[in-house]
Design an enzyme around this catalytic site. Structure first.
Site, PDB file in Angstrom:
ATOM      1  N   HIS A  27       1.716   3.364  -0.571  1.00  0.00           N
ATOM      2  CA  HIS A  27       2.535   3.952  -1.296  1.00  0.00           C
ATOM      3  C   HIS A  27       2.500   2.724  -2.687  1.00  0.00           C
ATOM      4  O   HIS A  27       2.944   2.937  -3.436  1.00  0.00           O
ATOM      5  CB  HIS A  27       3.623   4.293  -0.770  1.00  0.00           C
ATOM      6  CG  HIS A  27       4.085   4.793   0.198  1.00  0.00           C
ATOM      7  ND1 HIS A  27       5.063   5.785   0.587  1.00  0.00           N
ATOM      8  CD2 HIS A  27       3.316   6.269   0.053  1.00  0.00           C
ATOM      9  CE1 HIS A  27       5.662   6.364   0.565  1.00  0.00           C
ATOM     10  NE2 HIS A  27       4.260   7.640   0.791  1.00  0.00           N
ATOM     11  N   TYR A  34      12.699   8.438  -2.692  1.00  0.00           N
ATOM     12  CA  TYR A  34      12.797   9.179  -1.814  1.00  0.00           C
ATOM     13  C   TYR A  34      13.542  10.065  -1.440  1.00  0.00           C
ATOM     14  O   TYR A  34      13.919  10.912  -0.834  1.00  0.00           O
ATOM     15  CB  TYR A  34      12.612   7.855  -0.570  1.00  0.00           C
ATOM     16  CG  TYR A  34      11.228   7.075  -0.914  1.00  0.00           C
ATOM     17  CD1 TYR A  34      11.294   7.440   0.699  1.00  0.00           C
ATOM     18  CD2 TYR A  34      10.269   6.122  -1.169  1.00  0.00           C
ATOM     19  CE1 TYR A  34       9.704   6.709   1.475  1.00  0.00           C
ATOM     20  CE2 TYR A  34       9.899   5.264  -0.542  1.00  0.00           C
ATOM     21  CZ  TYR A  34       9.589   5.833   0.144  1.00  0.00           C
ATOM     22  OH  TYR A  34       8.222   5.078   1.275  1.00  0.00           O
ATOM     23  N   GLU A  63       7.908  -1.878   1.922  1.00  0.00           N
ATOM     24  CA  GLU A  63       7.581  -1.686   0.212  1.00  0.00           C
ATOM     25  C   GLU A  63       8.065  -2.273  -0.636  1.00  0.00           C
ATOM     26  O   GLU A  63       6.839  -3.345  -1.216  1.00  0.00           O
ATOM     27  CB  GLU A  63       7.468  -0.344   0.052  1.00  0.00           C
ATOM     28  CG  GLU A  63       6.673   0.987   0.729  1.00  0.00           C
ATOM     29  CD  GLU A  63       7.020   2.051  -0.032  1.00  0.00           C
ATOM     30  OE1 GLU A  63       7.503   2.469  -0.489  1.00  0.00           O
ATOM     31  OE2 GLU A  63       6.592   2.908   1.576  1.00  0.00           O
ATOM     32  N   ARG A  95      -7.319   7.319  -7.351  1.00  0.00           N
ATOM     33  CA  ARG A  95      -7.621   6.879  -5.679  1.00  0.00           C
ATOM     34  C   ARG A  95      -7.611   5.546  -5.716  1.00  0.00           C
ATOM     35  O   ARG A  95      -7.272   4.982  -6.677  1.00  0.00           O
ATOM     36  CB  ARG A  95      -9.218   7.563  -6.424  1.00  0.00           C
ATOM     37  CG  ARG A  95      -9.449   9.294  -7.199  1.00  0.00           C
ATOM     38  CD  ARG A  95      -8.661  10.060  -5.458  1.00  0.00           C
ATOM     39  NE  ARG A  95      -8.773  11.399  -6.432  1.00  0.00           N
ATOM     40  CZ  ARG A  95      -8.010  11.936  -6.691  1.00  0.00           C
ATOM     41  NH1 ARG A  95      -7.049  11.899  -7.240  1.00  0.00           N
ATOM     42  NH2 ARG A  95      -8.696  13.330  -6.862  1.00  0.00           N
ATOM     43  N   TYR A 114      -9.831   2.448  -4.111  1.00  0.00           N
ATOM     44  CA  TYR A 114     -11.275   1.818  -3.533  1.00  0.00           C
ATOM     45  C   TYR A 114     -11.098   0.160  -2.803  1.00  0.00           C
ATOM     46  O   TYR A 114     -10.815  -0.652  -3.554  1.00  0.00           O
ATOM     47  CB  TYR A 114     -12.283   1.978  -4.817  1.00  0.00           C
ATOM     48  CG  TYR A 114     -12.619   3.078  -5.260  1.00  0.00           C
ATOM     49  CD1 TYR A 114     -13.573   3.708  -4.717  1.00  0.00           C
ATOM     50  CD2 TYR A 114     -11.619   3.569  -6.239  1.00  0.00           C
ATOM     51  CE1 TYR A 114     -13.684   5.198  -5.372  1.00  0.00           C
ATOM     52  CE2 TYR A 114     -12.019   4.549  -6.708  1.00  0.00           C
ATOM     53  CZ  TYR A 114     -12.577   6.135  -6.757  1.00  0.00           C
ATOM     54  OH  TYR A 114     -12.551   6.797  -7.341  1.00  0.00           O
ATOM     55  N   SER A 115     -11.641   0.424  -2.200  1.00  0.00           N
ATOM     56  CA  SER A 115     -11.720  -0.806  -0.957  1.00  0.00           C
ATOM     57  C   SER A 115     -11.962  -1.839  -2.065  1.00  0.00           C
ATOM     58  O   SER A 115     -13.386  -1.469  -2.914  1.00  0.00           O
ATOM     59  CB  SER A 115     -12.298  -0.811   0.600  1.00  0.00           C
ATOM     60  OG  SER A 115     -12.362  -0.259   1.083  1.00  0.00           O
ATOM     61  N   GLY A 157     -20.953   4.860   6.047  1.00  0.00           N
ATOM     62  CA  GLY A 157     -21.377   6.025   5.306  1.00  0.00           C
ATOM     63  C   GLY A 157     -20.355   4.573   4.586  1.00  0.00           C
ATOM     64  O   GLY A 157     -20.652   3.573   4.561  1.00  0.00           O
ATOM     65  N   GLY A 199     -16.934   3.610   4.052  1.00  0.00           N
ATOM     66  CA  GLY A 199     -16.504   2.781   4.999  1.00  0.00           C
ATOM     67  C   GLY A 199     -17.161   2.139   5.364  1.00  0.00           C
ATOM     68  O   GLY A 199     -16.247   0.773   5.587  1.00  0.00           O
ATOM     69  N   THR A 222     -17.393  -0.317   3.232  1.00  0.00           N
ATOM     70  CA  THR A 222     -16.798  -1.497   2.046  1.00  0.00           C
ATOM     71  C   THR A 222     -16.135  -2.520   2.449  1.00  0.00           C
ATOM     72  O   THR A 222     -16.358  -4.003   1.868  1.00  0.00           O
ATOM     73  CB  THR A 222     -16.244  -0.477   0.628  1.00  0.00           C
ATOM     74  OG1 THR A 222     -15.579   0.159   1.234  1.00  0.00           O
ATOM     75  CG2 THR A 222     -17.365   0.325   0.149  1.00  0.00           C
ATOM     76  N   PRO A 223     -14.775  -2.082   2.582  1.00  0.00           N
ATOM     77  CA  PRO A 223     -14.012  -3.093   3.241  1.00  0.00           C
ATOM     78  C   PRO A 223     -14.659  -4.656   4.747  1.00  0.00           C
ATOM     79  O   PRO A 223     -14.615  -5.567   4.419  1.00  0.00           O
ATOM     80  CB  PRO A 223     -13.111  -2.727   4.024  1.00  0.00           C
ATOM     81  CG  PRO A 223     -13.671  -1.572   4.223  1.00  0.00           C
ATOM     82  CD  PRO A 223     -14.171  -1.240   3.069  1.00  0.00           C
TER      83      PRO A 223
END
Length: 395
Positions: free
Chosen positions: A88, A98, A140, A206, A208-209, A272, A274, A276-277
């Site tokens: 969020h 909310y 948050e 979107r 992205y790491s 795949g 995944g 990146t982090p």
């Protein structure tokens, strides 16, 4: 904690509400986007909406939270809440939204369940909603304070310093501040949101790491082209249009799948994109001279589809305690094992903490194998790209 009067009502109605949650969330999103079409255009992922993933994720989150309130009334499902709150915050969600969600969600509940929603039932589920919402709002708010931005004001302009073709369907972008100042700090494993204008006027977002270590003057993200429409509309736009010198709208870094401090042993398992982090974590470990034991597992379709493969090998080789295990569905002469990753065959150090990232079937399989090997559920952490359809299943 639920009130004494709400507990028996939620317990009695959870099967009925849970059984109808898919219909409730579908009706909720229909109502929400009819009243606030800009939310679908500029905030929610249209691909996930079209495929139904977001509806399932919301239903799973509500059911998991309600179940946790009943099963563990003195605890809060912090892992689940943290993951949602970070997502969020990366979108710039505000506390006022909310109330909008509450309005349309409870109207949807009433429409789907009809006369079963008595005033008593409505009050009990209202408690469930606001316990969850207020907990998320609080987390948050802390994230915004920690990041040093006002609520929801997470966006900045970043210039593409370099574009690199990693594989036929994967490209990386090196990002820098247009004024040349250093990029903000982040924790290895975190991600950013990227807001991209599309031809129909939408500004889709979107995540992205950040795929390189922090502490440098630039960031790097790696984007895999997603097949299909509209699921791949942002990745396709970046692949087709984004070039060095272009400016992107990027959020501050968020995400709770982060490298822990200390010298305890680690398992970093990915499939795949995944990876990146994990690259960010490994880059940080290598650049700081870490000697901690690190078992690295990666699964991919083939050597040609494995983005940053040479970099992964180099980073693991730079770690005195590093060990790399590769699986490719089509290994060729790469030296990788054929088929899918199998952590049951590995020599894992005692006290290992596992970090997983990749498609949901991969996460479920690896986590299940680790639990059967005696790794504590609390020591297995994961990040799934897209809506989290596994909420409440961490044990």
């Amino acid at each position: 904690m639920l009130s004494e009067q709400a507990v028996p009502v939620v317990r009695a109605t959870l099967p009925a509400v849970g059984g109808a949650l898919d219909r409730i969330t579908e009706r909720f999103y229909d109502r929400l986007f009819a009243a606030r079409p800009e939310l679908l255009r500029d905030l929610f992922n249209r691909g996930n909406q079209a495929g139904g993933e977001q509806q399932k994720a919301l239903a799973g989150a509500i059911a998991a939270f309600a179940g946790a309130l009943l099963e563990r009334p003195d605890e809060r499902p912090d892992a689940m809440l943290s993951r949602i709150a970070h997502k969020h915050a990366s979108l710039g969600v505000t506390s006022a939204q909310y109330k909008t969600v509450h309005e349309h969600l409870f109207a949807a509940i009433a429409e789907v369940l009809g006369e079963a929603v008595t005033p008593e039932v409505a009050r009990a589920w209202d408690e469930v909603y606001w316990l969850m919402a207020n907990a998320l709002i609080a987390v948050e708010a802390r994230l915004y304070r920690r990041t040093g931005v006002p609520e929801g004001q997470v966006w900045r302009s970043m210039e593409i310093a370099e574009r690199r073709e990693e594989t036929p369907d994967t490209v990386s972008f090196v990002l820098r501040n247009p004024d040349g100042t250093p990029t903000p700090p982040f924790r290895p494993g975190q991600y950013v949101s990227v807001r991209v204008p599309l031809p129909d006027g939408a500004r889709q977002i979107r995540q992205y790491s950040l795929s390189a270590a922090p502490g440098r003057s630039q960031w790097r993200i790696t984007v895999k082209r997603v097949a299909g429409e509209p699921a791949g509309e942002v990745s396709s736009r970046l692949h087709d249009r984004a070039r060095a010198g272009d400016v992107l709208t990027v959020s501050a870094p968020f995400g709770d799948l982060v490298l822990p401090e200390g010298e305890s042993p680690l398992l970093l398992a990915s499939a795949g994109i995944g990876s990146t982090p994990m690259l960010s974590m490994l880059d940080h470990l290598a650049s700081t001279g870490s000697t901690r034991p690190v078992v690295v597992v990666h699964a991919d379709r083939s050597p040609a589809t494995h983005a940053h493969a040479a970099e992964l090998r180099r980073l693991v080789a730079a770690l005195p305690g590093g060990a790399l295990h590769l699986w490719y569905e089509e290994p060729g002469d790469s030296g990788a094992r054929p088929g899918r990753a199998d952590v049951t065959t590995l020599d894992l150090p005692a006290g290992v903490t596992a970090y997983l990232c990749g498609p949901l079937p991969f996460l479920r399989a690896v986590r299940g194998d680790l639990l059967r090997r005696g790794v504590a559920a609390a020591d297995v952490h994961y990040e799934v790209f897209g809506p989290d359809l596994w909420l409440g299943h961490e044990g």
